[in-house]
Design an enzyme around this catalytic site. Structure first.
Site, PDB file in Angstrom:
ATOM      1  N   ASP A 173     -13.104 -15.444   2.515  1.00 27.06           N
ATOM      2  CA  ASP A 173     -14.362 -15.450   1.754  1.00 27.06           C
ATOM      3  C   ASP A 173     -14.206 -14.614   0.491  1.00 27.06           C
ATOM      4  O   ASP A 173     -15.159 -14.485  -0.271  1.00 27.06           O
ATOM      5  CB  ASP A 173     -15.473 -14.802   2.599  1.00 27.06           C
ATOM      6  CG  ASP A 173     -15.121 -13.343   2.872  1.00 27.06           C
ATOM      7  OD1 ASP A 173     -14.060 -13.097   3.476  1.00 27.06           O
ATOM      8  OD2 ASP A 173     -15.875 -12.453   2.440  1.00 27.06           O
ATOM      9  N   ASP A 182      -8.088  -8.862   6.567  1.00 24.43           N
ATOM     10  CA  ASP A 182      -8.663  -7.723   5.860  1.00 24.43           C
ATOM     11  C   ASP A 182      -8.194  -7.742   4.402  1.00 24.43           C
ATOM     12  O   ASP A 182      -6.993  -7.871   4.145  1.00 24.43           O
ATOM     13  CB  ASP A 182      -8.229  -6.419   6.544  1.00 24.43           C
ATOM     14  CG  ASP A 182      -8.641  -6.409   8.017  1.00 24.43           C
ATOM     15  OD1 ASP A 182      -9.783  -6.815   8.301  1.00 24.43           O
ATOM     16  OD2 ASP A 182      -7.825  -6.027   8.876  1.00 24.43           O
ATOM     17  N   GLU A 223     -15.028 -16.968  13.541  1.00 23.65           N
ATOM     18  CA  GLU A 223     -16.214 -16.124  13.708  1.00 23.65           C
ATOM     19  C   GLU A 223     -16.677 -15.570  12.355  1.00 23.65           C
ATOM     20  O   GLU A 223     -17.857 -15.632  12.014  1.00 23.65           O
ATOM     21  CB  GLU A 223     -15.869 -14.969  14.662  1.00 23.65           C
ATOM     22  CG  GLU A 223     -17.050 -14.076  14.963  1.00 23.65           C
ATOM     23  CD  GLU A 223     -16.665 -12.851  15.802  1.00 23.65           C
ATOM     24  OE1 GLU A 223     -15.592 -12.845  16.433  1.00 23.65           O
ATOM     25  OE2 GLU A 223     -17.458 -11.895  15.806  1.00 23.65           O
ATOM     26  N   TYR A 224     -15.737 -15.051  11.565  1.00 24.32           N
ATOM     27  CA  TYR A 224     -16.103 -14.492  10.270  1.00 24.32           C
ATOM     28  C   TYR A 224     -16.596 -15.567   9.319  1.00 24.32           C
ATOM     29  O   TYR A 224     -17.510 -15.352   8.539  1.00 24.32           O
ATOM     30  CB  TYR A 224     -14.915 -13.719   9.660  1.00 24.32           C
ATOM     31  CG  TYR A 224     -14.838 -12.300  10.156  1.00 24.32           C
ATOM     32  CD1 TYR A 224     -14.571 -12.023  11.492  1.00 24.32           C
ATOM     33  CD2 TYR A 224     -15.049 -11.219   9.307  1.00 24.32           C
ATOM     34  CE1 TYR A 224     -14.519 -10.726  11.966  1.00 24.32           C
ATOM     35  CE2 TYR A 224     -14.997  -9.913   9.762  1.00 24.32           C
ATOM     36  CZ  TYR A 224     -14.730  -9.671  11.095  1.00 24.32           C
ATOM     37  OH  TYR A 224     -14.690  -8.379  11.561  1.00 24.32           O
ATOM     38  N   GLU A 225     -15.998 -16.726   9.402  1.00 26.34           N
ATOM     39  CA  GLU A 225     -16.411 -17.841   8.539  1.00 26.34           C
ATOM     40  C   GLU A 225     -17.874 -18.201   8.807  1.00 26.34           C
ATOM     41  O   GLU A 225     -18.646 -18.443   7.872  1.00 26.34           O
ATOM     42  CB  GLU A 225     -15.504 -19.045   8.825  1.00 26.34           C
ATOM     43  CG  GLU A 225     -15.771 -20.252   7.960  1.00 26.34           C
ATOM     44  CD  GLU A 225     -14.730 -21.341   8.194  1.00 26.34           C
ATOM     45  OE1 GLU A 225     -13.787 -21.129   8.990  1.00 26.34           O
ATOM     46  OE2 GLU A 225     -14.864 -22.417   7.583  1.00 26.34           O
ATOM     47  N   LYS A 268      -8.167  -1.812  -2.228  1.00 25.10           N
ATOM     48  CA  LYS A 268      -7.514  -0.839  -3.113  1.00 25.10           C
ATOM     49  C   LYS A 268      -6.098  -1.285  -3.449  1.00 25.10           C
ATOM     50  O   LYS A 268      -5.363  -1.726  -2.561  1.00 25.10           O
ATOM     51  CB  LYS A 268      -7.481   0.547  -2.449  1.00 25.10           C
ATOM     52  CG  LYS A 268      -8.845   1.172  -2.375  1.00 25.10           C
ATOM     53  CD  LYS A 268      -8.799   2.561  -1.809  1.00 25.10           C
ATOM     54  CE  LYS A 268     -10.213   3.104  -1.735  1.00 25.10           C
ATOM     55  NZ  LYS A 268     -10.364   4.113  -0.705  1.00 25.10           N
ATOM     56  N   GLU A 312      -1.881 -18.010  15.094  1.00 28.89           N
ATOM     57  CA  GLU A 312      -2.902 -17.388  14.229  1.00 28.89           C
ATOM     58  C   GLU A 312      -2.654 -15.887  14.177  1.00 28.89           C
ATOM     59  O   GLU A 312      -2.544 -15.223  15.209  1.00 28.89           O
ATOM     60  CB  GLU A 312      -4.328 -17.658  14.735  1.00 28.89           C
ATOM     61  CG  GLU A 312      -5.363 -17.148  13.721  1.00 28.89           C
ATOM     62  CD  GLU A 312      -6.819 -17.192  14.173  1.00 28.89           C
ATOM     63  OE1 GLU A 312      -7.696 -17.036  13.309  1.00 28.89           O
ATOM     64  OE2 GLU A 312      -7.075 -17.364  15.384  1.00 28.89           O
ATOM     65  N   GLU A 332      -3.111 -10.494  17.843  1.00 26.36           N
ATOM     66  CA  GLU A 332      -4.159  -9.533  17.461  1.00 26.36           C
ATOM     67  C   GLU A 332      -3.700  -8.124  17.815  1.00 26.36           C
ATOM     68  O   GLU A 332      -3.119  -7.921  18.882  1.00 26.36           O
ATOM     69  CB  GLU A 332      -5.459  -9.916  18.196  1.00 26.36           C
ATOM     70  CG  GLU A 332      -6.595  -8.943  18.092  1.00 26.36           C
ATOM     71  CD  GLU A 332      -7.021  -8.631  16.668  1.00 26.36           C
ATOM     72  OE1 GLU A 332      -7.266  -9.552  15.882  1.00 26.36           O
ATOM     73  OE2 GLU A 332      -7.102  -7.427  16.343  1.00 26.36           O
TER      74      GLU A 332
HETATM   75  C1  SAM Z   1     -11.620  -9.628   9.576  1.00 24.69           C
HETATM   76  S1  SAM Z   1     -11.018  -9.987  11.167  1.00 24.69           S
HETATM   77  C2  SAM Z   1     -10.971 -11.764  11.208  1.00 24.69           C
HETATM   78  C3  SAM Z   1     -10.904 -12.323  12.597  1.00 24.69           C
HETATM   79  C4  SAM Z   1     -10.762 -13.844  12.741  1.00 24.69           C
HETATM   80  N1  SAM Z   1      -9.498 -14.300  12.186  1.00 24.69           N
HETATM   81  C5  SAM Z   1     -11.926 -14.561  12.090  1.00 24.69           C
HETATM   82  O1  SAM Z   1     -11.719 -15.220  11.052  1.00 24.69           O
HETATM   83  O2  SAM Z   1     -13.026 -14.505  12.631  1.00 24.69           O
HETATM   84  C6  SAM Z   1      -9.287  -9.573  10.989  1.00 24.69           C
HETATM   85  C7  SAM Z   1      -8.599  -9.392  12.314  1.00 24.69           C
HETATM   86  O3  SAM Z   1      -7.202  -9.221  12.075  1.00 24.69           O
HETATM   87  C8  SAM Z   1      -6.717  -8.170  12.901  1.00 24.69           C
HETATM   88  N2  SAM Z   1      -5.539  -7.596  12.227  1.00 24.69           N
HETATM   89  C9  SAM Z   1      -5.523  -6.954  11.049  1.00 24.69           C
HETATM   90  N3  SAM Z   1      -4.277  -6.551  10.731  1.00 24.69           N
HETATM   91  C10 SAM Z   1      -3.483  -6.962  11.755  1.00 24.69           C
HETATM   92  C11 SAM Z   1      -2.101  -6.837  12.029  1.00 24.69           C
HETATM   93  N4  SAM Z   1      -1.274  -6.206  11.167  1.00 24.69           N
HETATM   94  N5  SAM Z   1      -1.607  -7.360  13.167  1.00 24.69           N
HETATM   95  C12 SAM Z   1      -2.448  -8.000  14.035  1.00 24.69           C
HETATM   96  N6  SAM Z   1      -3.781  -8.144  13.832  1.00 24.69           N
HETATM   97  C13 SAM Z   1      -4.291  -7.631  12.712  1.00 24.69           C
HETATM   98  C14 SAM Z   1      -7.888  -7.216  12.996  1.00 24.69           C
HETATM   99  O4  SAM Z   1      -7.786  -6.356  14.122  1.00 24.69           O
HETATM  100  C15 SAM Z   1      -9.072  -8.173  13.088  1.00 24.69           C
HETATM  101  O5  SAM Z   1      -9.356  -8.531  14.417  1.00 24.69           O
END
Ligand code: SAM
Length: 213
Positions: free
Chosen positions: A156, A120, A194-196, A124, A46, A71
């Protein structure tokens, strides 16, 4: 202040040295993940695992598959480590690393499946290359995925979903199980992230697809 916090979390995360691998750069583990996990089994990763809700539930359900949660943010990964330790998952490693470095982390063909959950959206246009489903990332995933490897994607964000579908199509990848409303679809066996859980509680539709490389 920021540095002090970083140092503290760096120390704290060492409590979980059996579980968490701190990999800022370098390729010491490339091609060795099955050996590190102690079994020759499919490897599912993941990307952006956050606090580990999804990957720990998944690893608990599929004990004969190897899992890695990647992560970039140490504080967040620390929470994932607490969850994984509590559940005594010996088929999971958590990796502090940036997806941008994925080609240094995994050998060609080493991974069988990637999960990207609620990455994320980088709304932009000038930041489009940072989206984890941008063609630049897909080209890297193609290298590390085994023949028949797959990417399971959930979000989402409709604009990110449409952007991603276009990127997959432009790469000539085949798409399956596309749904524009996961929780009101016939898809079975979904594991919530968690976000879902947050977005679903607000009544927002969840978009999902499977991509074959
Ligand atoms: C919006 S959160 C979603 C977390 C989880 N996947 C969920 O659905 O609940 C996005 C996560 O991806 C991590 N992340 C973003 N860009 C990343 C990268 N280039 N390498 C590793 N992690 C990254 C962020 O730090 C954050 O914890």
């Amino acid at each position: 202040m920021r540095l002090r916090r970083k140092a503290w979390i760096g120390e704290a995360i060492k409590e979980y040295s059996d579980l968490v691998i701190l990999l800022q750069s370098g390729n010491a583990y490339q091609g060795r993940w099955r050996e590190i996990l102690g079994r020759d089994a499919p490897l599912h990763v993941e990307l952006g695992t956050g606090r580990g809700t999804f990957i720990t539930d998944l690893a608990a359900l599929h004990r004969s598959t190897n899992f890695i949660g990647m992560e970039a943010v140490p504080d967040v990964l620390y929470n994932a480590a607490q969850k994984a330790q509590f559940r005594e998952l010996n088929n999971l490693k958590l990796l502090l690393a940036d997806v941008n470095n994925i080609l240094d982390i995994f050998a060609p063909g080493e991974v069988n499946r990637l999960y990207i959950n609620f990455c994320d959206p980088w709304p932009k246009r000038r930041h489009a290359k940072r989206r984890l489903t941008h063609a630049g990332f897909l080209a890297k995933y193609k290298v590390i995925l085994a023949l028949g490897g797959e990417l399971f994607f959930k979000t989402d964000n409709i604009k990110l979903f449409e952007f991603s579908l276009n990127q997959f199509a432009d790469m000539g990848l085949s798409l399956g199980n596309i749904t524009f409303d996961l929780h009101n679809s016939s898809y079975e066996g979904n594991i919530m992230t968690e976000y879902e859980a947050k977005f679903s509680a607000l009544g927002q539709p969840i978009y999902r697809c499977e991509v074959r490389f």
